[in-house]
Write a protein that holds these residues in place. Structure first.
Motif, PDB file in Angstrom:
ATOM      1  N   TYR A   1       3.697   5.554  -5.717  1.00 60.88           N
ATOM      2  CA  TYR A   1       3.448   5.622  -7.352  1.00 60.88           C
ATOM      3  C   TYR A   1       2.503   6.620  -7.554  1.00 60.88           C
ATOM      4  CZ  TYR A   1       2.431   3.797 -11.878  1.00 60.88           C
ATOM      5  OH  TYR A   1       2.113   3.768 -13.229  1.00 60.88           O
ATOM      6  N   GLU A   2       1.267   6.376  -7.076  1.00 58.56           N
ATOM      7  CA  GLU A   2      -0.002   7.268  -7.332  1.00 58.56           C
ATOM      8  C   GLU A   2       0.574   8.830  -7.200  1.00 58.56           C
ATOM      9  OE1 GLU A   2      -3.250   5.797  -4.985  1.00 58.56           O
ATOM     10  OE2 GLU A   2      -3.215   4.052  -6.765  1.00 58.56           O
TER      11      GLU A   2
ATOM     12  N   ASN B   1       0.844  -1.212  -0.207  1.00 57.77           N
ATOM     13  CA  ASN B   1      -0.032  -0.057   0.278  1.00 57.77           C
ATOM     14  C   ASN B   1       0.909   1.399   0.002  1.00 57.77           C
ATOM     15  OD1 ASN B   1      -2.464  -1.556   0.052  1.00 57.77           O
ATOM     16  ND2 ASN B   1      -2.595  -1.426   1.996  1.00 57.77           N
ATOM     17  N   LYS B   2       2.035   1.227   0.842  1.00 61.10           N
ATOM     18  CA  LYS B   2       3.021   2.373   0.868  1.00 61.10           C
ATOM     19  C   LYS B   2       3.497   2.603  -0.505  1.00 61.10           C
ATOM     20  CE  LYS B   2       6.595   4.108   3.424  1.00 61.10           C
ATOM     21  NZ  LYS B   2       7.726   3.915   4.674  1.00 61.10           N
TER      22      LYS B   2
ATOM     23  N   ARG C   1       1.818  13.873  -9.758  1.00 61.09           N
ATOM     24  CA  ARG C   1       2.503  15.070  -9.931  1.00 61.09           C
ATOM     25  C   ARG C   1       3.039  15.147 -11.601  1.00 61.09           C
ATOM     26  NH1 ARG C   1       7.310  14.264  -6.634  1.00 61.09           N
ATOM     27  NH2 ARG C   1       6.308  12.764  -5.276  1.00 61.09           N
ATOM     28  N   ASN C   2       3.120  14.029 -12.064  1.00 62.64           N
ATOM     29  CA  ASN C   2       3.749  14.071 -13.658  1.00 62.64           C
ATOM     30  C   ASN C   2       2.504  14.585 -14.410  1.00 62.64           C
ATOM     31  OD1 ASN C   2       6.114  13.407 -12.789  1.00 62.64           O
ATOM     32  ND2 ASN C   2       5.648  11.168 -13.342  1.00 62.64           N
TER      33      ASN C   2
END
Length: 121
Positions: free
Chosen positions: A112-113, A106-107, A118-119
Motif C-alpha cells: 500500500y505504501e 506488514n506485506k 508512486r501516486n
C-alpha cells in the motif's frame, strides 16, 4: 552456585551452546536421528537450568510434546492452513499452529505504501 539470577556471561555461553547443539542435531539427523533427539533434550535442559528461551531460530524445530528434532520432509510436515502454519510431528502426531497475520499485514502495508508513493510522484 547460590540461588538467584545467573551472570550474563553464563547465559551467553548457554545460548551459544544451545545453538551448537541444534546445529549438530540438524547435521546428525540423516545418519543418527536418536542422537539429534538427545541434543534437543540437552538444549532444553540448558534452557531450563539457565532460565533462558531457546533461540527463535530453533524454537520451532523440535516437538514440544515428545522433544524430538523435527526435520521437514522426514519426520515433520509443514502446511499452510487458514492464515497459520501447521507443523505436524511425525513421531507423536502433535500439531503446532503458528499464526502469520503479522507477516501478511506488514506485506499488505508495504504494498500500500509503495503504491501511495508512486501516486504521489
Amino acid at each position: 552456585m547460590s540461588r538467584g539470577k545467573r551472570p550474563k556471561w553464563m547465559i551467553e555461553i548457554a545460548i551459544e551452546r544451545m545453538n551448537i547443539l541444534f546445529e549438530r542435531a540438524e547435521m546428525e539427523f540423516e545418519r543418527h536421528p536418536e542422537r539429534s533427539n538427545r541434543y534437543v533434550v540437552l538444549a532444553k535442559k540448558l534452557s531450563t537450568k539457565y532460565n533462558t528461551k531457546i533461540p527463535d531460530k530453533w524454537a520451532r524445530r523440535y516437538c514440544k510434546r515428545c522433544n524430538k528434532f523435527l526435520y521437514p520432509g522426514h519426520n515433520a510436515t509443514v502446511r499452510l492452513v487458514n492464515e497459520e502454519v501447521n507443523i505436524l510431528c511425525g513421531e507423536c502426531g502433535h500439531v503446532m499452529k503458528i499464526p502469520y497475520h503479522k507477516e501478511k499485514k506488514n506485506k499488505r502495508r508495504a504494498r500500500y505504501e509503495s503504491i501511495k508513493k508512486r501516486n504521489d510522484e
